[in-house]
Motif scaffolding. Structure first.
Motif, PDB file in Angstrom:
ATOM      1  N   LEU A   7       0.766  -1.328  -0.325  1.00  0.00           N
ATOM      2  CA  LEU A   7       0.044   0.096   0.022  1.00  0.00           C
ATOM      3  C   LEU A   7       0.900   1.529   0.040  1.00  0.00           C
ATOM      4  O   LEU A   7       1.882   1.896   1.227  1.00  0.00           O
ATOM      5  N   THR A   8       1.111   1.821  -1.168  1.00  0.00           N
ATOM      6  CA  THR A   8       1.755   2.818  -1.042  1.00  0.00           C
ATOM      7  C   THR A   8       0.606   4.383  -2.022  1.00  0.00           C
ATOM      8  O   THR A   8       0.163   3.943  -2.761  1.00  0.00           O
ATOM      9  N   LEU A   9       1.997   5.600  -2.118  1.00  0.00           N
ATOM     10  CA  LEU A   9       0.968   6.510  -2.654  1.00  0.00           C
ATOM     11  C   LEU A   9       2.430   6.319  -4.241  1.00  0.00           C
ATOM     12  O   LEU A   9       2.268   7.217  -4.908  1.00  0.00           O
ATOM     13  N   PHE A  10       3.524   5.865  -3.998  1.00  0.00           N
ATOM     14  CA  PHE A  10       4.179   5.907  -5.055  1.00  0.00           C
ATOM     15  C   PHE A  10       4.078   4.196  -5.756  1.00  0.00           C
ATOM     16  O   PHE A  10       5.690   3.690  -5.772  1.00  0.00           O
ATOM     17  N   PRO A  11       3.248   3.600  -6.171  1.00  0.00           N
ATOM     18  CA  PRO A  11       3.429   2.551  -6.728  1.00  0.00           C
ATOM     19  C   PRO A  11       5.299   2.634  -7.690  1.00  0.00           C
ATOM     20  O   PRO A  11       5.059   0.838  -8.015  1.00  0.00           O
ATOM     21  N   GLU A  12       5.339   3.318  -8.501  1.00  0.00           N
ATOM     22  CA  GLU A  12       5.786   3.121  -9.441  1.00  0.00           C
ATOM     23  C   GLU A  12       7.444   2.731  -9.223  1.00  0.00           C
ATOM     24  O   GLU A  12       8.454   2.392  -9.539  1.00  0.00           O
ATOM     25  N   MET A  13       7.432   3.531  -7.849  1.00  0.00           N
ATOM     26  CA  MET A  13       8.359   3.470  -7.244  1.00  0.00           C
ATOM     27  C   MET A  13       9.161   1.561  -6.651  1.00  0.00           C
ATOM     28  O   MET A  13       9.794   1.130  -7.168  1.00  0.00           O
ATOM     29  N   ILE A  14       7.978   1.373  -5.984  1.00  0.00           N
ATOM     30  CA  ILE A  14       7.789  -0.426  -5.975  1.00  0.00           C
ATOM     31  C   ILE A  14       7.933  -1.144  -7.366  1.00  0.00           C
ATOM     32  O   ILE A  14       8.833  -1.961  -7.529  1.00  0.00           O
ATOM     33  N   ASP A  15       7.317  -0.312  -8.358  1.00  0.00           N
ATOM     34  CA  ASP A  15       7.292  -1.828  -9.734  1.00  0.00           C
ATOM     35  C   ASP A  15       9.064  -1.788 -10.298  1.00  0.00           C
ATOM     36  O   ASP A  15       9.819  -2.624 -10.690  1.00  0.00           O
ATOM     37  N   ALA A  16       9.463  -0.100 -10.097  1.00  0.00           N
ATOM     38  CA  ALA A  16      10.957  -0.356 -10.402  1.00  0.00           C
ATOM     39  C   ALA A  16      11.675  -1.051  -9.740  1.00  0.00           C
ATOM     40  O   ALA A  16      12.217  -2.172 -10.490  1.00  0.00           O
ATOM     41  N   ALA A  17      11.606  -0.774  -8.127  1.00  0.00           N
ATOM     42  CA  ALA A  17      12.595  -1.560  -7.766  1.00  0.00           C
ATOM     43  C   ALA A  17      12.523  -3.367  -7.692  1.00  0.00           C
ATOM     44  O   ALA A  17      13.310  -4.299  -7.706  1.00  0.00           O
ATOM     45  N   LEU A  18      11.235  -3.596  -8.361  1.00  0.00           N
ATOM     46  CA  LEU A  18      10.993  -5.255  -8.284  1.00  0.00           C
ATOM     47  C   LEU A  18      11.115  -5.961  -9.092  1.00  0.00           C
ATOM     48  O   LEU A  18      10.987  -6.940  -8.980  1.00  0.00           O
ATOM     49  N   SER A  19      11.193  -5.096 -10.497  1.00  0.00           N
ATOM     50  CA  SER A  19      11.726  -6.083 -11.238  1.00  0.00           C
ATOM     51  C   SER A  19      13.369  -6.099 -11.942  1.00  0.00           C
ATOM     52  O   SER A  19      13.321  -6.431 -12.468  1.00  0.00           O
ATOM     53  N   HIS A  20      13.876  -5.894 -10.750  1.00  0.00           N
ATOM     54  CA  HIS A  20      15.548  -6.698 -10.973  1.00  0.00           C
ATOM     55  C   HIS A  20      15.665  -7.202  -9.304  1.00  0.00           C
ATOM     56  O   HIS A  20      15.348  -7.361  -8.906  1.00  0.00           O
ATOM     57  N   SER A  21      16.836  -7.908 -10.328  1.00  0.00           N
ATOM     58  CA  SER A  21      18.012  -8.922  -9.260  1.00  0.00           C
ATOM     59  C   SER A  21      17.381  -9.984  -8.702  1.00  0.00           C
ATOM     60  O   SER A  21      16.575 -10.114  -9.546  1.00  0.00           O
ATOM     61  N   ILE A  22      17.630 -10.139  -7.451  1.00  0.00           N
ATOM     62  CA  ILE A  22      16.869 -11.567  -6.810  1.00  0.00           C
ATOM     63  C   ILE A  22      15.409 -11.616  -6.390  1.00  0.00           C
ATOM     64  O   ILE A  22      14.984 -12.234  -7.414  1.00  0.00           O
ATOM     65  N   ILE A  23      14.857 -10.342  -6.584  1.00  0.00           N
ATOM     66  CA  ILE A  23      13.487 -10.419  -6.370  1.00  0.00           C
ATOM     67  C   ILE A  23      12.902 -10.388  -7.565  1.00  0.00           C
ATOM     68  O   ILE A  23      11.899 -10.645  -8.016  1.00  0.00           O
ATOM     69  N   GLY A  24      13.676  -9.391  -8.524  1.00  0.00           N
ATOM     70  CA  GLY A  24      13.121  -8.894  -9.743  1.00  0.00           C
ATOM     71  C   GLY A  24      12.597 -11.250 -11.043  1.00  0.00           C
ATOM     72  O   GLY A  24      11.946 -11.378 -11.462  1.00  0.00           O
TER      73      GLY A  24
END
Length: 147
Positions: A7-24
């Protein structure tokens, strides 16, 4: 599969961070699912405001409970009853995150993360839906998304 809702005011921050590395890779392989839910989408204000003066007074602004609660309910409707889901509020006054807590949380099927802004969230929402307040350390961040 583990389900994470942010739950966030900035979903684009979450989407960008989670599309890379181990989590991605974990998302791509279907090991985890992460959904960023924009709290502003649930504001009843025509300007999509989500901040207000603290209930009972005090300095600064806090996030209103109504949009947060409605965003939480939308997750509940999509994912079925989430009575067992832990709702974690990233907060400087929360319990310090450590390895033991990471191991405990890894056993959960669904986790909802609430990212605060301004001076935090209205206390009523913490009392209503939050199961855990967690801190990642003694330092200042611009918002709960970074935590």
């Amino acid at each position: 599969m583990k389900n994470f809702y942010v739950l966030t005011l900035f979903p684009e921050m979450i989407d960008a961070a989670l599309s890379h590395s181990i989590i991605g890779r974990a998302v791509k392989e279907g090991i985890i699912d992460v959904e960023a839910v924009n709290i502003r989408d649930f504001s009843k204000d025509k300007h999509r405001h989500v901040d207000d003066y603290p209930y009972g007074g005090g300095a600064g602004m806090v996030m209103q409970p109504q949009p947060i609660y409605d965003a939480y309910k939308s997750i509940e409707e999509k994912a079925g009853k989430l009575e067992k889901a832990r709702v974690i509020y990233m907060s400087p006054q929360g319990k310090r995150f450590d390895q033991k807590m990471a191991e405990e949380l890894s056993k959960e099927d669904s986790i909802i993360l609430l990212c605060g802004h301004y001076e935090g969230v209205d206390e009523r929402i913490i009392e209503e839906i939050v199961t855990d307040e967690i801190s990642i350390g003694d330092f200042v961040l611009t918002g709960g998304e970074l935590a």
